[in-house]
Design an enzyme around this catalytic site. Sequence first.
Site, PDB file in Angstrom:
ATOM      1  N   ASP A 212       5.143  66.815  30.175  1.00  0.00           N
ATOM      2  CA  ASP A 212       4.268  65.682  30.441  1.00  0.00           C
ATOM      3  C   ASP A 212       4.726  64.891  31.660  1.00  0.00           C
ATOM      4  O   ASP A 212       5.834  65.085  32.157  1.00  0.00           O
ATOM      5  CB  ASP A 212       4.263  64.775  29.213  1.00  0.00           C
ATOM      6  CG  ASP A 212       2.942  64.073  28.997  1.00  0.00           C
ATOM      7  OD1 ASP A 212       2.103  64.120  29.893  1.00  0.00           O
ATOM      8  OD2 ASP A 212       2.766  63.481  27.918  1.00  0.00           O
ATOM      9  N   HIS A 352      -7.854  68.916  28.875  1.00  0.00           N
ATOM     10  CA  HIS A 352      -7.375  67.545  28.994  1.00  0.00           C
ATOM     11  C   HIS A 352      -7.074  67.139  30.431  1.00  0.00           C
ATOM     12  O   HIS A 352      -7.504  66.072  30.888  1.00  0.00           O
ATOM     13  CB  HIS A 352      -6.127  67.370  28.120  1.00  0.00           C
ATOM     14  CG  HIS A 352      -5.460  66.045  28.251  1.00  0.00           C
ATOM     15  ND1 HIS A 352      -6.087  64.859  27.924  1.00  0.00           N
ATOM     16  CD2 HIS A 352      -4.201  65.705  28.678  1.00  0.00           C
ATOM     17  CE1 HIS A 352      -5.260  63.854  28.138  1.00  0.00           C
ATOM     18  NE2 HIS A 352      -4.113  64.340  28.597  1.00  0.00           N
TER      19      HIS A 352
END
Length: 493
Positions: A212, A352
């Site tokens: 991330d 996403h």
Amino acid sequence: MSTNTSAPAKPTPTTGLDLNNIQGDILGGMPKKTELYYFFQITNASDFRKHLIKFAPLVKTAAQVLQDRKKINDSKKHGGHGLIPMSGVNVSFSHLGFQKMGIDDSTLSLDDSDPFKLGQRVDAVQNLGDPTKPSAPEVDPLPNWEPEFLNDIHGIFLVAAESFATAQKKLKEVEGFFHVGKPEASINKVKLIVGNVRPGKEHAHEHFGFLDGISNPAVAGFDPVTLPGQGQVRPGIILTGHPGDEDGNGNPIQRESWAVDGSFLAFRYLFQKVPEFNEYLKQNPLNFGDLTPEEGSELLGARMVGRWKSGAPIDITPFKDDPELAKDPQRNNNFKFEDQLNSQFKCPFAAHIRKTNPRDDLESRNISVEPRRIIRRGIQFGPEVTDEEKECKQTKEERGLLFACYQSSIRRGFQFMQQSWANATNFPPFEQQPEVPGFDPLIGQGADRKMSGLDPNQPTRELSFPDFVVPRGGEYFFAPSIKALKETLGATA
């Protein structure tokens, strides 16, 4: 659903930004292994403002964050082992907080429907799509929200450190300025949430397992290098009162002098259903090429996110993970979906990372994504998945993401991204294909959650999925400049 716990490229100050006046978490990100989110109410406005002016010198600046990161880098270069004891504190206020202090914050909101003025408790119902209780919305409008976030919140202290012990010690120091626990206290704690970077090899990975915090934009005037595909934004996209801080018509917003060099902080308390997510992947493996069922499940997860767990983007390596690519900052963001504008073969439209940064899906139509860019500064919370949870395939422990992002306009940034991109089933726009993109499979909110493009063999096939991420609270804040804390918000006796 991203966070950023790793150090960005080393910035160097340039003309135009006063790094001694900007709170440190905004541009550089306070270094952290642990972070405390301390939400509070102001109980005595007069005393609070007196306490605030004494507290203000404790607030870590952008310049000090650069010094901290230099210490870390120098230690690594010289073979240092272990973590350097280090902490930082920042503070932000909600619209209700400014009202409580008697501060006119009218130039922070363009109109009465501005999300900052509304507050997230209202915005979650009106615009963000958080689940509501249709039978009695006036009684229980947000049934998933924690009760503390249904109360008024005036401000938040962010306390970042290399360990929980250091963070806890710093928080005690902060509470001391405001006499917490004493009759003369000027604040009341609403909620304290502890976030921690995940351990070992899961460092920098969120709880679903994906690397991330890879694609924050570079800020002109702060970041000396813009990596391929990263994208550079004008400072006013993130900071108020600078070029790029504009209204919806491209006109510079006229801020009060005290509201310059600040940034809006959007916080979301996001719970993740990790065992359920893993079981969904296991039960729905993609049948593609010669993949084993396990590899088919891994591919499904990668296509939902837009990256493999290593962080390698599927727009570059669509059907096989490439961990070496993922480690290379010159390549891991160097893609734009440019050869897939009307195709979901390599990357689904609703993946996403494509939903939240559509790149050429918009730029090829001469629509700039720059005004929508945000800087993410969140951290994970909660324990690793237990053996019991793995066995029963159900979430028993609370875990997820303390999502935090900065921008010069919540309406233009976070709110738009959630409402008009993640929740919009017809976004990104495309031509010549019958598919409807569907919801962002992670953060998209709405009924009948499904998306197309997950199966590269059948792009029109839609897969339905339950809620894997549940919002359970949040608020909007403004992080003022150091000068504002000392000269406008703080008051002498």
